[in-house]
Design a protein around this motif. Structure first.
Motif, PDB file in Angstrom:
ATOM      1  N   VAL A  89       0.845  -1.201   0.000  1.00  0.00           N
ATOM      2  CA  VAL A  89       0.000   0.000   0.000  1.00  0.00           C
ATOM      3  C   VAL A  89       0.880   1.251   0.000  1.00  0.00           C
ATOM      4  N   VAL A  90       1.910   1.255   0.828  1.00  0.00           N
ATOM      5  CA  VAL A  90       2.829   2.399   0.891  1.00  0.00           C
ATOM      6  C   VAL A  90       3.490   2.617  -0.470  1.00  0.00           C
ATOM      7  N   THR A  91       3.920   1.546  -1.100  1.00  0.00           N
ATOM      8  CA  THR A  91       4.572   1.648  -2.414  1.00  0.00           C
ATOM      9  C   THR A  91       3.623   2.235  -3.451  1.00  0.00           C
ATOM     10  N   VAL A  92       2.369   1.809  -3.439  1.00  0.00           N
ATOM     11  CA  VAL A  92       1.382   2.351  -4.381  1.00  0.00           C
ATOM     12  C   VAL A  92       1.208   3.855  -4.162  1.00  0.00           C
ATOM     13  N   TYR A  93       1.101   4.290  -2.916  1.00  0.00           N
ATOM     14  CA  TYR A  93       0.967   5.720  -2.635  1.00  0.00           C
ATOM     15  C   TYR A  93       2.218   6.492  -3.054  1.00  0.00           C
ATOM     16  N   GLN A  94       3.382   5.923  -2.847  1.00  0.00           N
ATOM     17  CA  GLN A  94       4.614   6.594  -3.261  1.00  0.00           C
ATOM     18  C   GLN A  94       4.654   6.761  -4.779  1.00  0.00           C
ATOM     19  N   GLN A  95       4.279   5.718  -5.502  1.00  0.00           N
ATOM     20  CA  GLN A  95       4.235   5.796  -6.968  1.00  0.00           C
ATOM     21  C   GLN A  95       3.215   6.836  -7.421  1.00  0.00           C
ATOM     22  N   TYR A  96       2.060   6.851  -6.774  1.00  0.00           N
ATOM     23  CA  TYR A  96       1.027   7.826  -7.095  1.00  0.00           C
ATOM     24  C   TYR A  96       1.548   9.256  -6.892  1.00  0.00           C
ATOM     25  N   ASN A  97       2.205   9.484  -5.755  1.00  0.00           N
ATOM     26  CA  ASN A  97       2.721  10.827  -5.469  1.00  0.00           C
ATOM     27  C   ASN A  97       3.797  11.239  -6.466  1.00  0.00           C
ATOM     28  N   ARG A  98       4.663  10.303  -6.860  1.00  0.00           N
ATOM     29  CA  ARG A  98       5.688  10.622  -7.866  1.00  0.00           C
ATOM     30  C   ARG A  98       5.032  10.985  -9.195  1.00  0.00           C
ATOM     31  N   LEU A  99       4.017  10.243  -9.572  1.00  0.00           N
ATOM     32  CA  LEU A  99       3.297  10.518 -10.819  1.00  0.00           C
ATOM     33  C   LEU A  99       2.657  11.901 -10.778  1.00  0.00           C
ATOM     34  N   LYS A 100       2.012  12.229  -9.658  1.00  0.00           N
ATOM     35  CA  LYS A 100       1.383  13.545  -9.515  1.00  0.00           C
ATOM     36  C   LYS A 100       2.429  14.658  -9.587  1.00  0.00           C
ATOM     37  N   GLN A 101       3.588  14.434  -8.986  1.00  0.00           N
ATOM     38  CA  GLN A 101       4.665  15.440  -9.030  1.00  0.00           C
ATOM     39  C   GLN A 101       5.160  15.625 -10.464  1.00  0.00           C
ATOM     40  N   GLN A 102       5.290  14.512 -11.189  1.00  0.00           N
ATOM     41  CA  GLN A 102       5.735  14.597 -12.575  1.00  0.00           C
ATOM     42  C   GLN A 102       4.724  15.360 -13.414  1.00  0.00           C
ATOM     43  N   GLN A 103       3.452  15.074 -13.211  1.00  0.00           N
ATOM     44  CA  GLN A 103       2.396  15.761 -13.951  1.00  0.00           C
ATOM     45  C   GLN A 103       2.378  17.245 -13.617  1.00  0.00           C
ATOM     46  N   LYS A 104       2.617  17.556 -12.373  1.00  0.00           N
ATOM     47  CA  LYS A 104       2.652  18.948 -11.918  1.00  0.00           C
ATOM     48  C   LYS A 104       3.818  19.692 -12.581  1.00  0.00           C
ATOM     49  N   GLY A 105       4.963  19.006 -12.707  1.00  0.00           N
ATOM     50  CA  GLY A 105       6.152  19.614 -13.303  1.00  0.00           C
ATOM     51  C   GLY A 105       6.013  19.823 -14.795  1.00  0.00           C
ATOM     52  N   GLN A 106       5.133  19.080 -15.446  1.00  0.00           N
ATOM     53  CA  GLN A 106       4.949  19.200 -16.890  1.00  0.00           C
ATOM     54  C   GLN A 106       4.013  20.334 -17.259  1.00  0.00           C
ATOM     55  N   LYS A 107       3.312  20.873 -16.294  1.00  0.00           N
ATOM     56  CA  LYS A 107       2.354  21.959 -16.571  1.00  0.00           C
ATOM     57  C   LYS A 107       3.009  23.290 -16.620  1.00  0.00           C
TER      58      LYS A 107
END
Length: 105
Positions: free
Chosen positions: A87-105
């Protein structure tokens, strides 16, 4: 040191403890717990260590110097611990994805 008070309060609430119960376990008064949580007083070194032991965190975590938060897995089976890690790993991956998406905007 508002961070310290917020962390103490959050950890206390996560353990479903009221201030009186924490005070009793830490060997301090309820008014001391309240003062720590409100940021009007700082705990002594000895009390800080006791609080860290009660909450199973480091003193650095309580002081805001460490971002790592450990989870007390005492009494859980190896399978249950593995599931928590997944569960922790899934949340970490989710947060990294959100950060990447945020950086692309």
């Amino acid at each position: 040191m508002i961070d310290l008070g917020m962390r103490i309060k959050r950890l206390r609430e996560m353990k479903n403890m009221n201030q009186a119960a924490l005070a009793s376990r830490a060997g301090i008064t309820k008014s001391s717990v309240s003062a720590y949580e409100n940021g009007t007083r700082l705990p002594s070194y000895d009390v800080l260590v006791r609080l860290a032991e009660i909450f199973h965190v480091s003193t650095d975590y309580l002081l805001g110097r460490e971002k790592l938060h450990t989870i007390d897995a005492q009494g859980l089976s190896p399978e249950q611990i593995d599931e928590i890690q997944r569960v922790v790993t899934v949340y970490q991956q989710y947060n990294r994805l959100k950060q990447q998406q945020k950086g692309q905007k």
